[in-house]
Design a protein around this motif. Structure first.
Motif, short mmCIF file in Angstrom:
data_model
loop_
_atom_site.label_atom_id
_atom_site.label_comp_id
_atom_site.label_asym_id
_atom_site.label_seq_id
_atom_site.Cartn_x
_atom_site.Cartn_y
_atom_site.Cartn_z
N ILE A 42 -2.65 0.35 7.79
CA ILE A 42 -3.28 -0.01 6.65
C ILE A 42 -4.40 1.15 6.31
CG2 ILE A 42 -4.88 -1.43 5.44
CD1 ILE A 42 -3.07 -3.78 6.33
N ARG A 43 -5.09 1.46 7.44
CA ARG A 43 -6.34 2.31 7.29
C ARG A 43 -5.69 3.77 6.81
NH1 ARG A 43 -11.13 1.54 9.85
NH2 ARG A 43 -9.99 0.43 11.41
N THR A 44 -4.60 4.16 7.39
CA THR A 44 -3.98 5.38 7.32
C THR A 44 -3.74 5.56 5.57
OG1 THR A 44 -3.44 5.79 9.38
CG2 THR A 44 -2.38 7.20 7.75
N LEU A 45 -2.73 4.30 5.19
CA LEU A 45 -2.48 4.40 3.98
C LEU A 45 -3.56 4.39 2.84
CD1 LEU A 45 0.57 1.81 4.21
CD2 LEU A 45 0.78 4.27 3.69
N VAL A 46 -4.65 3.60 3.16
CA VAL A 46 -5.73 3.68 2.15
C VAL A 46 -6.37 5.12 2.13
CG1 VAL A 46 -7.86 2.64 1.68
CG2 VAL A 46 -6.19 1.30 2.31
N LYS A 47 -6.48 5.77 3.31
CA LYS A 47 -7.12 7.01 3.29
C LYS A 47 -6.46 7.97 2.66
CE LYS A 47 -9.81 10.33 5.25
NZ LYS A 47 -8.64 11.54 4.81
N ASP A 48 -4.88 8.05 2.65
CA ASP A 48 -3.85 8.71 1.95
C ASP A 48 -4.13 8.77 0.38
OD1 ASP A 48 -2.89 9.85 4.33
OD2 ASP A 48 -1.14 8.63 4.29
N THR A 49 -4.16 7.38 0.12
CA THR A 49 -4.42 7.38 -1.45
C THR A 49 -5.62 7.66 -2.00
OG1 THR A 49 -3.14 4.99 -1.11
CG2 THR A 49 -4.36 5.37 -3.20
N TRP A 50 -6.70 7.59 -1.14
CA TRP A 50 -7.97 8.00 -1.61
C TRP A 50 -8.06 9.50 -1.72
CZ3 TRP A 50 -12.78 6.14 -2.95
CH2 TRP A 50 -13.87 6.99 -3.02
N ASP A 51 -7.42 10.29 -0.49
CA ASP A 51 -7.23 11.66 -0.41
C ASP A 51 -6.57 12.41 -1.86
OD1 ASP A 51 -8.81 11.95 1.54
OD2 ASP A 51 -7.08 12.22 3.10
N THR A 52 -5.40 11.63 -2.28
CA THR A 52 -4.86 11.88 -3.46
C THR A 52 -5.49 11.79 -4.83
OG1 THR A 52 -2.54 11.28 -2.45
CG2 THR A 52 -2.62 11.66 -4.94
N ARG A 53 -6.26 10.86 -4.85
CA ARG A 53 -6.98 10.49 -5.72
C ARG A 53 -8.18 11.48 -5.90
NH1 ARG A 53 -6.36 5.40 -8.28
NH2 ARG A 53 -8.72 5.03 -8.92
N MET A 54 -8.73 11.90 -4.74
CA MET A 54 -10.13 13.01 -4.90
C MET A 54 -9.59 14.17 -5.27
SD MET A 54 -12.84 11.21 -4.30
CE MET A 54 -11.86 9.99 -5.17
N LEU A 113 0.85 -1.23 0.19
CA LEU A 113 0.01 0.07 -0.10
C LEU A 113 1.04 1.25 -0.07
CD1 LEU A 113 -2.79 -1.10 2.53
CD2 LEU A 113 -3.21 -0.87 0.03
N GLU A 114 2.07 1.17 0.47
CA GLU A 114 3.07 2.33 0.54
C GLU A 114 3.42 2.55 -1.09
OE1 GLU A 114 5.92 1.24 3.24
OE2 GLU A 114 5.07 2.39 4.94
N GLU A 115 3.68 1.52 -1.61
CA GLU A 115 4.09 1.67 -3.14
C GLU A 115 3.01 2.38 -3.79
OE1 GLU A 115 5.15 -2.11 -4.54
OE2 GLU A 115 7.09 -2.17 -3.11
N ILE A 116 1.82 1.45 -3.59
CA ILE A 116 0.59 2.25 -4.22
C ILE A 116 0.39 3.84 -4.14
CG2 ILE A 116 -1.74 2.31 -4.41
CD1 ILE A 116 -1.87 -0.82 -4.18
N ARG A 117 0.35 4.13 -2.66
CA ARG A 117 0.48 5.57 -2.29
C ARG A 117 1.38 6.23 -3.01
NH1 ARG A 117 2.43 6.98 3.31
NH2 ARG A 117 4.19 6.49 2.09
N ASP A 118 2.52 6.20 -2.64
CA ASP A 118 3.81 7.01 -3.54
C ASP A 118 3.52 7.13 -5.35
OD1 ASP A 118 4.69 7.01 -1.01
OD2 ASP A 118 6.32 5.21 -1.33
#
Length: 222
Positions: A113-125, A71-76
């Motif tokens: 995991i919850r934080t990483l998914v939230k970060d990714t979602w925020d970036t996409r939004m 998930l860190e790779e996906i977020r980055d």
């Protein structure tokens, strides 16, 4: 797509559980499930995994992508790219919420995991909002963002500020389509409960009927 509809579709995704009971194969409208044997992994829909987990009848194995490193790779990657990057599941947000709400004890480093998914979602939004701003400024009649699935729209109740934007875009597209194609969509049903919902209710009814008290799995059976 409404939040309840997206979550409903997410509940049909398959996950792996390790049951602690014995039960022969069960036959549902959506397909056969099982057999269930203590200690042997088996794939079931998310809705059934949650049901069994709540009754302490299984241990849930998190999806392969639900890992801090991945998930860190996906977020980055999401932060580096201007466009949307492919997600491991079209329902990654809903699955994260469901599995962490009901089986966080089976998911290592659940808070991270919850934080990483939230970060990714925020970036996409943020990307979606920029695209929407550009779309409105240019007064375009059609909008499409590369690699942006319908689930990427701000449908989650956790992100209320974006719902108005999504509704605005949907209304704009609807009005534009009606202007260019009068008469279309007049007979479209406004009832959010589709045949899929009724079918899944039948699945659950069949499951409950199959697990009659005289046949219900006992904790530690087998």
């Amino acid at each position: 797509m409404e939040p309840a509809e997206v979550e409903f579709l997410a509940e049909k995704e398959l996950v792996t559980i390790v049951p602690n009971f014995s039960l022969d194969r069960i036959h549902l409208i959506g397909g056969d499930l099982g057999p269930f044997n203590p200690g042997l992994p088996v794939e079931v829909p998310v809705w059934l995994a949650i049901n069994l987990k709540q009754r302490q009848k299984c241990r849930l194995i998190p999806p392969e992508w639900m890992d801090v490193g991945k998930l860190e790779e996906i977020r980055d990657q999401e932060r580096k790219e201007d466009t949307f990057t492919p997600m491991p599941s079209p329902y990654y947000m809903e699955l994260t919420k469901l599995l962490l709400n009901y089986a966080s004890d089976n998911i290592p480093r659940a808070d991270e995991i919850r934080t990483l998914v939230k970060d990714t979602w925020d970036t996409r939004m943020a990307k979606l909002r920029l695209s929407a701003d550009s779309f409105v400024r240019q007064q375009e009649a059609h909008a499409k963002h590369p690699a942006c699935p319908q689930q990427a729209l701000p449908s989650s109740p956790s992100f209320q500020p974006f719902q108005a934007l999504a509704q605005l875009l949907q209304q704009f597209c609807t009005d534009t389509n009606a202007h260019h194609n009068p008469g279309q969509g007049e007979n479209r049903s406004k009832n959010p409960e589709s045949s899929l919902v009724r079918r899944e209710n039948q699945h659950r009814s069949c499951y409950k009927a199959r697990l009659h008290p005289s046949q219900a799995p006992q904790h530690g059976e087998g």
